[in-house]
Write a protein that holds these residues in place. Structure first.
Motif, mmCIF file in Angstrom:
data_model
loop_
_atom_site.group_PDB
_atom_site.id
_atom_site.type_symbol
_atom_site.label_atom_id
_atom_site.label_comp_id
_atom_site.label_asym_id
_atom_site.label_seq_id
_atom_site.Cartn_x
_atom_site.Cartn_y
_atom_site.Cartn_z
ATOM 1 N N LEU A 62 37.846 32.259 38.783
ATOM 2 C CA LEU A 62 37.901 33.722 38.799
ATOM 3 C C LEU A 62 38.981 34.240 37.855
ATOM 4 C CD1 LEU A 62 36.808 36.336 40.091
ATOM 5 C CD2 LEU A 62 38.555 36.060 41.861
ATOM 6 N N GLY A 63 40.158 33.648 37.915
ATOM 7 C CA GLY A 63 41.242 34.053 37.018
ATOM 8 C C GLY A 63 40.902 33.781 35.566
ATOM 9 N N GLY B 247 43.257 39.177 36.362
ATOM 10 C CA GLY B 247 43.244 37.746 36.040
ATOM 11 C C GLY B 247 44.637 37.176 35.909
ATOM 12 N N TYR B 248 45.524 37.940 35.254
ATOM 13 C CA TYR B 248 46.919 37.499 35.134
ATOM 14 C C TYR B 248 47.531 37.288 36.518
ATOM 15 C CZ TYR B 248 47.126 39.045 30.175
ATOM 16 O OH TYR B 248 46.944 39.222 28.833
ATOM 17 N N ILE B 249 47.315 38.233 37.398
ATOM 18 C CA ILE B 249 47.910 38.159 38.737
ATOM 19 C C ILE B 249 47.363 36.955 39.498
ATOM 20 C CG2 ILE B 249 48.055 39.327 40.981
ATOM 21 C CD1 ILE B 249 48.096 41.999 39.315
ATOM 22 N N ILE B 250 46.045 36.749 39.448
ATOM 23 C CA ILE B 250 45.433 35.602 40.128
ATOM 24 C C ILE B 250 46.003 34.303 39.574
ATOM 25 C CG2 ILE B 250 43.282 34.309 40.455
ATOM 26 C CD1 ILE B 250 41.826 37.060 40.421
ATOM 27 N N ILE C 294 52.549 30.203 28.718
ATOM 28 C CA ILE C 294 51.577 30.958 27.916
ATOM 29 C C ILE C 294 51.124 32.201 28.671
ATOM 30 C CG2 ILE C 294 49.238 30.902 26.957
ATOM 31 C CD1 ILE C 294 49.815 28.010 26.106
ATOM 32 N N LEU C 295 50.913 32.077 29.966
ATOM 33 C CA LEU C 295 50.520 33.238 30.765
ATOM 34 C C LEU C 295 51.621 34.303 30.748
ATOM 35 C CD1 LEU C 295 48.157 34.225 32.508
ATOM 36 C CD2 LEU C 295 49.375 33.351 34.482
ATOM 37 N N THR C 296 52.865 33.872 30.800
ATOM 38 C CA THR C 296 53.998 34.802 30.723
ATOM 39 C C THR C 296 54.023 35.496 29.355
ATOM 40 O OG1 THR C 296 55.246 33.414 32.258
ATOM 41 C CG2 THR C 296 56.507 35.006 30.969
ATOM 42 N N ILE D 227 40.472 37.094 32.825
ATOM 43 C CA ILE D 227 41.406 37.384 31.720
ATOM 44 C C ILE D 227 40.691 37.553 30.384
ATOM 45 C CG2 ILE D 227 43.375 36.283 32.832
ATOM 46 C CD1 ILE D 227 43.154 34.085 30.690
ATOM 47 N N ILE D 228 39.434 37.160 30.326
ATOM 48 C CA ILE D 228 38.690 37.332 29.072
ATOM 49 C C ILE D 228 38.390 38.806 28.798
ATOM 50 C CG2 ILE D 228 36.489 36.848 27.914
ATOM 51 C CD1 ILE D 228 36.478 34.140 29.346
#
Length: 169
Positions: free
Chosen positions: A73-74, A87-90, A119-121, A78-79
């Motif tokens: 799901l995440g 998506g970022y939060i998940i 990378i997410l950060t 994020i796409i």
């Protein structure tokens, strides 16, 4: 035909999005299979913590499936621009949990999970303006009207419910 200038930062941004997205979707799909058979318990090359965590995940099939679904799901959300922050939060929540487990249970994949978190950060930083606006709305000052009688009665009721919970459960 329009001539739009390609910005290197946009290429990096989208490369990070696709890298994280594809990685999380693959991990999510493989998560139930990863813990299906616990054959690593006899592997001398893994730590006791690794064996313990692997046993925990392989005990019940549903838990890794839920983690896998959240990773998928995440990775998908994020796409798309409209769902990217969700998506970022998940993924941030999942990756913090995975990193803590990898660290405390001495899992060798810690460096990989840390890379995903870094990378997410960085993606958070790319979308800082959007995130800032969301927090501005969430933290916007509300009316200060407070009925203290309602608050007092609610606190008393919450205490009664807690006492009942302790006695009954």
């Amino acid at each position: 035909m329009t001539n739009s200038k390609i910005k290197p930062s946009q290429i990096i941004y989208w490369a990070f999005i696709f890298f994280i997205s594809f990685s999380m979707i693959i991990y999510g799909i493989l998560k139930p299979l990863q813990f299906e058979n616990f054959t690593n318990s006899t592997n001398i090359g893994v730590s006791q913590g690794h064996k313990l965590m692997w046993t925990f995940y392989s005990y019940n099939k549903l838990y890794p499936i839920i983690i896998g679904v959240l990773e998928i799901l995440g990775g998908v959300t994020i796409i798309f621009n409209r769902t990217r922050i969700i998506g970022y939060i998940i993924l941030f929540t999942i990756l913090i949990n995975i990193n803590l487990q990898n660290y405390f249970f001495e899992i060798k994949a810690l460096s990989t999970s840390m890379l995903y978190l870094i990378i997410l950060t960085l993606l958070f930083c790319f979308d800082f303006k959007k995130i800032k606006n969301i927090f501005r709305i969430i933290l916007e000052k509300q009316d200060n009207f407070r009925n203290y009688k309602i608050i007092l009665i609610s606190i008393i009721l919450a205490i009664i419910l807690k006492v009942l919970e302790i006695r009954i459960l």
